[in-house]
Enzyme design. Structure first.
Site, PDB file in Angstrom:
ATOM      1  N   ASP A 158       0.859  -0.922   0.145  1.00  0.00           N
ATOM      2  CA  ASP A 158       0.032   0.113   0.152  1.00  0.00           C
ATOM      3  C   ASP A 158       1.112   1.407   0.107  1.00  0.00           C
ATOM      4  OD1 ASP A 158      -2.568   1.557   0.290  1.00  0.00           O
ATOM      5  OD2 ASP A 158      -1.994   1.811   2.396  1.00  0.00           O
ATOM      6  N   TYR A 215      -0.463   8.533  -1.974  1.00  0.00           N
ATOM      7  CA  TYR A 215      -0.477   8.335  -3.457  1.00  0.00           C
ATOM      8  C   TYR A 215      -1.543   9.210  -4.048  1.00  0.00           C
ATOM      9  CZ  TYR A 215       2.634   4.286  -3.685  1.00  0.00           C
ATOM     10  OH  TYR A 215       3.650   3.240  -3.507  1.00  0.00           O
ATOM     11  N   GLY A 216      -2.739   9.484  -3.243  1.00  0.00           N
ATOM     12  CA  GLY A 216      -3.819   9.628  -4.024  1.00  0.00           C
ATOM     13  C   GLY A 216      -4.462  11.058  -4.171  1.00  0.00           C
ATOM     14  N   ASN A 244      -6.489   1.017  -3.241  1.00  0.00           N
ATOM     15  CA  ASN A 244      -7.424   1.470  -4.354  1.00  0.00           C
ATOM     16  C   ASN A 244      -6.896   2.331  -5.313  1.00  0.00           C
ATOM     17  OD1 ASN A 244     -10.388   0.488  -3.131  1.00  0.00           O
ATOM     18  ND2 ASN A 244      -9.257   0.967  -1.558  1.00  0.00           N
ATOM     19  N   THR A 245      -6.126   3.110  -4.799  1.00  0.00           N
ATOM     20  CA  THR A 245      -5.409   4.335  -5.765  1.00  0.00           C
ATOM     21  C   THR A 245      -4.389   3.690  -6.723  1.00  0.00           C
ATOM     22  OG1 THR A 245      -5.527   5.763  -3.835  1.00  0.00           O
ATOM     23  CG2 THR A 245      -4.385   6.426  -5.748  1.00  0.00           C
ATOM     24  N   GLU A 279      -4.564  11.546  22.728  1.00  0.00           N
ATOM     25  CA  GLU A 279      -4.033  12.937  22.825  1.00  0.00           C
ATOM     26  C   GLU A 279      -3.572  13.577  21.607  1.00  0.00           C
ATOM     27  OE1 GLU A 279      -2.138  10.402  24.212  1.00  0.00           O
ATOM     28  OE2 GLU A 279      -3.651   9.918  25.809  1.00  0.00           O
ATOM     29  N   CYS A 307     -10.870   3.637   0.344  1.00  0.00           N
ATOM     30  CA  CYS A 307      -9.485   3.711   0.652  1.00  0.00           C
ATOM     31  C   CYS A 307      -9.198   3.061   1.622  1.00  0.00           C
ATOM     32  CB  CYS A 307      -9.054   5.384   0.824  1.00  0.00           C
ATOM     33  SG  CYS A 307      -7.367   5.357   1.614  1.00  0.00           S
ATOM     34  N   THR A 308      -8.067   2.044   1.538  1.00  0.00           N
ATOM     35  CA  THR A 308      -7.909   1.201   2.674  1.00  0.00           C
ATOM     36  C   THR A 308      -7.376   1.739   3.869  1.00  0.00           C
ATOM     37  OG1 THR A 308      -5.550   0.863   1.898  1.00  0.00           O
ATOM     38  CG2 THR A 308      -7.299  -0.936   1.191  1.00  0.00           C
ATOM     39  N   HIS A 309      -6.860   2.985   3.887  1.00  0.00           N
ATOM     40  CA  HIS A 309      -6.520   3.796   5.113  1.00  0.00           C
ATOM     41  C   HIS A 309      -7.913   4.040   6.064  1.00  0.00           C
ATOM     42  CE1 HIS A 309      -2.624   4.709   3.400  1.00  0.00           C
ATOM     43  NE2 HIS A 309      -2.198   5.402   4.405  1.00  0.00           N
TER      44      HIS A 309
HETATM   45  N1  DGL Z   1      -4.644   3.371   0.920  1.00  0.00           N
HETATM   46  C1  DGL Z   1      -4.698   3.994  -0.560  1.00  0.00           C
HETATM   47  C2  DGL Z   1      -5.931   3.535  -0.949  1.00  0.00           C
HETATM   48  O1  DGL Z   1      -6.756   2.598  -0.592  1.00  0.00           O
HETATM   49  C3  DGL Z   1      -4.178   5.183  -0.751  1.00  0.00           C
HETATM   50  C4  DGL Z   1      -4.225   6.449   0.220  1.00  0.00           C
HETATM   51  C5  DGL Z   1      -3.298   7.323  -0.380  1.00  0.00           C
HETATM   52  O2  DGL Z   1      -1.837   7.134  -0.392  1.00  0.00           O
HETATM   53  O3  DGL Z   1      -3.575   8.348  -0.717  1.00  0.00           O
HETATM   54  O4  DGL Z   1      -6.429   4.398  -1.999  1.00  0.00           O
END
Ligand code: DGL
Length: 300
Positions: A12, A44-45, A78-79, A165, A200-202
């Site tokens: 990722d 990345y996105g 996803n990106t 915090e 987005c996996t985040h």
């Molecule tokens: N975790 C990523 C996704 O699923 C990308 C987040 C990023 O780097 O912008 O799209």
């Protein structure tokens, strides 16, 4: 040449894909995993552009094959999937590759109000892949797309400090509030969104914040579990599933999961510990040379 004992590679832009690793670990408890967080280049996105993401995807795939002899690659981003999966498959046809994409299709079937919110990066929201998905499934539901600039980056930063915090966790909450508000009205009434796709996996790691904002009745969809099942199917088809062994014994092995980052080691260690209960000793810092400068040789 990969064997059933070879690891599954996952990558990722950063720590977000750990949510997919969680699902993979649950579905495939006998496997070895090597996870690469390209946190030195995240996000990345927001503004990186497709060419940059394609270059990183090719470089990381090559690195994981050369250094770890992976038997399959899961793009837990996803990106990167939207920007680079087709190119990667064309350039490395012998490597089985699985990507993730926003759960637009399942949402189109399960939404009762036929209105679905989709949170994703700007790159994913404006990708051809998502345009295709919306066109294919748009007869069953209306999709409300939201490019959540800054949210993945804030989640990356928030891993470095303990909750609650730290200021970055406050930032992630504020961004969740901003983007869900901008999406519009959530609820079960006609015209309201009853479903939110986490594209987005985040974002899986701020699910609690989103739940607090939207209430208990909104359905959240992500693709971790289906991707893990698809990984199992692909390994089965290729006779590459790891042989089963006593699960307790297996979990006791320190090398079952290796986490690597191109960014701050402490951030990955904190994320691995908080979200996957993994010891800091699983984590290392690595450098992944760019695809343009790296050797083009990969194992046959
Ligand atoms: N975790 C990523 C996704 O699923 C990308 C987040 C990023 O780097 O912008 O799209």
């Amino acid at each position: 040449m990969p064997t059933p004992q070879s690891p599954i590679g996952i990558f990722d832009s950063g720590v977000g894909g750990l949510s997919v690793l969680q699902a993979l670990r649950h579905e495939l408890p006998h496997e070895q995993f090597v996870y690469l967080a390209d946190s030195g280049n995240a996000p990345y996105g927001d503004a990186r552009g497709d060419a940059f993401v394609q270059e990183r995807t090719l470089a990381i795939a090559r690195y994981l094959r050369q250094q770890h002899d992976i038997k399959i690659l899961v793009i837990a981003c996803n990106t990167a999937t939207a920007a680079a999966i087709e190119l990667l498959r064309a350039q490395m046809p012998e490597l089985p590759v699985i990507g993730v994409e926003p759960a637009i299709k399942p949402a189109s079937f399960s939404s009762q109000t036929h209105h679905v919110g989709v949170m994703a990066t700007r790159a994913t929201v404006s990708s051809q892949r998502v345009a295709r998905l919306v066109a294919e499934h748009g007869q069953r539901a209306e999709f409300h797309l939201m490019a959540c600039d800054g949210l993945a980056k804030a989640i990356e930063r928030s891993t470095e400090q303990p909750l609650p915090e730290n200021a970055d966790a406050t930032e992630t909450r504020a961004l969740c509030a901003k983007y869900t508000e901008a999406l519009g009205s959530f609820g079960q009434k006609t015209g309201q969104m009853d479903t939110l796709v986490l594209g987005c996996t985040h974002y899986i790691f701020v699910k609690d914040d989103l739940r607090a904002l939207l209430g208990p009745d909104i359905q959240f969809l992500d693709t971790g579990a289906p991707v893990a099942r698809q990984t199992r199917r692909m390994l089965e088809q290729r006779a590459l599933l790891a042989p089963e062994m006593d699960t307790e014994l297996h979990f006791a092995q320190p090398a079952q999961i290796q986490l690597m980052t191109t960014g701050a080691l402490t951030a990955l260690q904190a994320a691995g510990e908080r979200w996957l209960e993994l010891p800091a000793s699983c984590c290392t810092h690595v450098s992944v040379p760019s695809a343009n400068t790296a050797s083009t040789e990969v194992p046959a």
